[in-house]
Design a protein around this motif. Structure first.
Motif, PDB file in Angstrom:
ATOM      1  N   GLY A 217      56.666  44.118  94.791  1.00 10.87           N
ATOM      2  CA  GLY A 217      56.189  45.421  95.256  1.00 10.87           C
ATOM      3  C   GLY A 217      57.100  46.043  96.302  1.00 10.87           C
ATOM      4  N   THR A 221      59.807  48.043  93.732  1.00 12.77           N
ATOM      5  CA  THR A 221      59.189  48.482  92.473  1.00 12.77           C
ATOM      6  C   THR A 221      59.881  49.724  91.907  1.00 12.77           C
ATOM      7  OG1 THR A 221      57.111  47.495  93.127  1.00 12.77           O
ATOM      8  CG2 THR A 221      56.990  49.131  91.378  1.00 12.77           C
ATOM      9  N   ILE A 236      53.010  45.125  86.750  1.00 12.24           N
ATOM     10  CA  ILE A 236      52.636  45.107  88.170  1.00 12.24           C
ATOM     11  C   ILE A 236      51.814  43.840  88.421  1.00 12.24           C
ATOM     12  CG2 ILE A 236      51.423  46.334  90.022  1.00 12.24           C
ATOM     13  CD1 ILE A 236      53.847  47.888  88.945  1.00 12.24           C
ATOM     14  N   GLY A 238      52.005  41.948  91.753  1.00 11.27           N
ATOM     15  CA  GLY A 238      51.528  41.799  93.127  1.00 11.27           C
ATOM     16  C   GLY A 238      52.483  42.447  94.118  1.00 11.27           C
ATOM     17  N   PHE A 239      52.128  42.288  95.394  1.00  6.69           N
ATOM     18  CA  PHE A 239      52.813  43.031  96.444  1.00  6.69           C
ATOM     19  C   PHE A 239      53.164  42.087  97.612  1.00  6.69           C
ATOM     20  CE2 PHE A 239      49.424  45.419  94.309  1.00  6.69           C
ATOM     21  CZ  PHE A 239      50.218  46.275  93.551  1.00  6.69           C
ATOM     22  N   ILE A 244      52.160  48.638  99.064  1.00  7.98           N
ATOM     23  CA  ILE A 244      51.832  49.014  97.679  1.00  7.98           C
ATOM     24  C   ILE A 244      52.639  50.263  97.355  1.00  7.98           C
ATOM     25  CG2 ILE A 244      50.007  49.816  96.137  1.00  7.98           C
ATOM     26  CD1 ILE A 244      48.073  48.037  97.720  1.00  7.98           C
ATOM     27  N   LYS A 246      54.428  53.644  95.694  1.00  7.24           N
ATOM     28  CA  LYS A 246      54.125  54.839  94.901  1.00  7.24           C
ATOM     29  C   LYS A 246      55.386  55.100  94.080  1.00  7.24           C
ATOM     30  CE  LYS A 246      50.872  57.307  97.850  1.00  7.24           C
ATOM     31  NZ  LYS A 246      50.453  56.135  98.620  1.00  7.24           N
TER      32      LYS A 246
END
Ligand SMILES: NC(=O)c1ccc[n+]([C@@H]2O[C@H](COP(=O)([O-])OP(=O)(O)OC[C@H]3O[C@@H](n4cnc5c(N)ncnc54)[C@H](OP(=O)(O)O)[C@@H]3O)[C@@H](O)[C@H]2O)c1
Length: 326
Positions: A217, A221, A236, A238-239, A244, A246
Motif C-alpha cells: 500500500g 500502490t 489489493i 493490505g497496507f 491507504i 488513493k
C-alpha cells in the motif's frame, strides 16, 4: 494456562502474559493445546483496534495455530482427541489453549513440522486465494509481488512459480531480494532505489505486469498500478506501509485493467469448500517439495511482543512463529 492478553486496545507494549482459566469447548467446538502460533501483520492491527475484526478485550492476539485437540464439545464427531491440527483462528492463538469451532480445524499433514504448519495457513491461504480466485493468474503471465520477502509476499512468490508465472519480486533491500530469489523469483527489483514502473516495464519488454500482488500500500500502490499492463489485475492485499492509497482512476481506463480487492478471512467464511480445495492443493505442493515455507525465527510466548515489534518495524523476513514448547 498462560496467555498473552490484550486488555484494552493500544500498542504492542500494553500486552501482558498472564495466567487465565482453561477454556471449555461448547457445542460444536474443540479445545486445542497450542504447539505454535504464526505471527502476522494483522496481529499488530488487531491489538490496536484497527483491523476488520474487533474482538472485545480481554483477548489474545494470534491468528493461526498448530496443536493437538485435547477436548471436544457436544456433538463433535469429525475430530477426535489427540488429532494433530492446524487452524486459522483470527485471534486467540498466543495462548497455551484455544477453543474454536470444530469445522475450522484441518488435519496437519504428518510430514509438516508443527512450527512450519503454524505459520502457513494465513499467508499461503491468502496468497492462493488472491492469485487463483481473484487474480486468475495464468501460466506464462508476469506476476509482480511487492513486499516479496514478507509473509504473504513470499507465499505469493512460491505459489506464483507453482502456477507457472514469471515472478518479479520487489522489496526494500538486497538481503530481502536474495531471500525472494531463493524462494523462486525470476527477477528482483529494489523499489527503494529505482522507480518501480520503469524497472517492471524493462523486465517485461515494455508490457507491464499481468498480475500485481500488493500487500504494502502507501505510495507503492500507484507505482504498482503504473507498472500494470493492458488487461492486468492489481490485487489489493493490505497496507503494511500504513497509508491507504488513493489511485488515479483514469489509469485503469487507459490500461483496461482491474483493481481487485482480496479479503481472505471473509472468503473462508463465505466459501469454506473453495478454501478447503485451495488447502488440498497447498498441502500437496508442500508434500512434493514445490513449496518450502520459510520460518526465519521462533519466539517463546513471553517474547511474542518482540516478534510483533519486528514485523511492525519492517525487520522480519519469511515467517516469525511463537513456539509454545520454548
Ligand atoms: N487481504 C487479506 O485477506 C490479508 C490476509 C493476510 C494479510 N494481509 C495484509 O497483508 C499485509 C502483509 O502482511 P504480512 O503478515 O505478510 O506482513 P510482513 O511479513 O510484515 O510483510 C509486509 C511487507 O511490507 C513491506 N513494508 C513496507 N513498508 C512497511 C512498513 N512501514 N512496515 C512494515 N512493512 C512494510 C515490507 O517489505 P519491504 O521492506 O521489502 O518493503 C514487509 O516485508 C498486511 O497489511 C496484512 O494486513 C491481508
Amino acid at each position: 494456562m498462560r496467555a498473552l492478553l490484550c486488555k484494552t486496545y493500544g500498542g504492542i507494549d500494553d500486552l501482558s502474559e498472564e495466567e487465565v482459566a482453561s477454556p471449555k469447548p461448547g457445542p460444536g467446538e474443540v479445545r486445542v493445546k497450542v504447539a505454535a502460533c504464526g505471527v502476522n501483520f494483522p496481529d499488530t492491527l488487531i491489538v490496536a483496534g484497527k483491523y476488520q475484526f474487533k474482538p472485545d478485550p480481554p483477548f489474545s492476539p494470534g491468528g493461526e495455530i498448530s496443536g493437538v485437540v485435547d477436548a471436544l464439545g457436544e456433538g463433535v464427531t469429525a475430530v477426535a482427541v489427540g488429532d494433530s491440527v492446524v487452524a486459522t483462528t483470527l485471534w486467540g492463538g498466543f495462548a497455551e489453549e484455544i477453543v474454536i469451532a470444530a469445522d475450522k480445524v484441518m488435519r496437519r499433514p504428518e510430514a509438516m513440522d508443527p512450527v512450519i504448519a503454524a505459520g502457513f495457513s494465513m499467508t499461503y491461504g491468502t496468497a492462493i486465494h488472491a492469485l487463483v480466485q481473484r487474480g486468475a493468474l495464468k501460466r506464462g503471465e508476469a506476476l509482480l509481488v511487492l513486499g516479496a520477502s514478507g509473509g504473504v509476499g513470499m507465499a505469493a512468490v512460491e505459489i506464483g512459480k507453482a502456477l507457472g508465472a514469471t515472478v518479479i519480486a520487489a522489496a526494500s533491500s538486497a538481503d530481502k531480494l536474495a531471500i525472494a530469489k531463493e524462494a523462486g523469483a525470476d527477477i528482483t527489483i529494489n523499489y527503494t532505489d529505482q522507480p518501480l514502473k520503469d524497472a517492471v516495464k524493462e523486465a517485461t519488454g515494455g508490457k507491464g505486469a499481468d498480475v500485481v500482488f500488493d500487500p504494502v500500500g502507501g505510495d507503492f500502490t500507484e507505482q504498482a498500478l503504473r507498472a500494470t499492463g493492458w488487461g492486468g489485475r492489481l490485487l489489493i492485499i493490505g497496507f503494511a506501509a500504513g497509508a491507504i492509497p488513493k489511485i488515479p482512476a483514469n489509469l485503469t481506463l487507459l490500461k483496461g485493467c482491474a483493481v481487485v480487492g482480496v479479503f481472505w478471512g471473509d472468503f473462508v467464511r463465505r466459501e469454506p469448500e473453495a478454501n478447503r480445495a485451495n488447502f488440498d492443493r497447498l498441502f500437496a505442493w508442500v508434500a512434493d517439495g514445490t513449496l518450502k515455507p520459510l520460518v526465519s525465527e521462533t519466539f517463546a510466548l513471553a517474547d511474542a511482543p518482540e516478534a510483533l515489534r519486528r514485523l511492525a518495524a519492517r525487520q522480519a523476513v519469511g515467517k516469525l512463529v511463537v513456539d509454545l514448547t520454548k
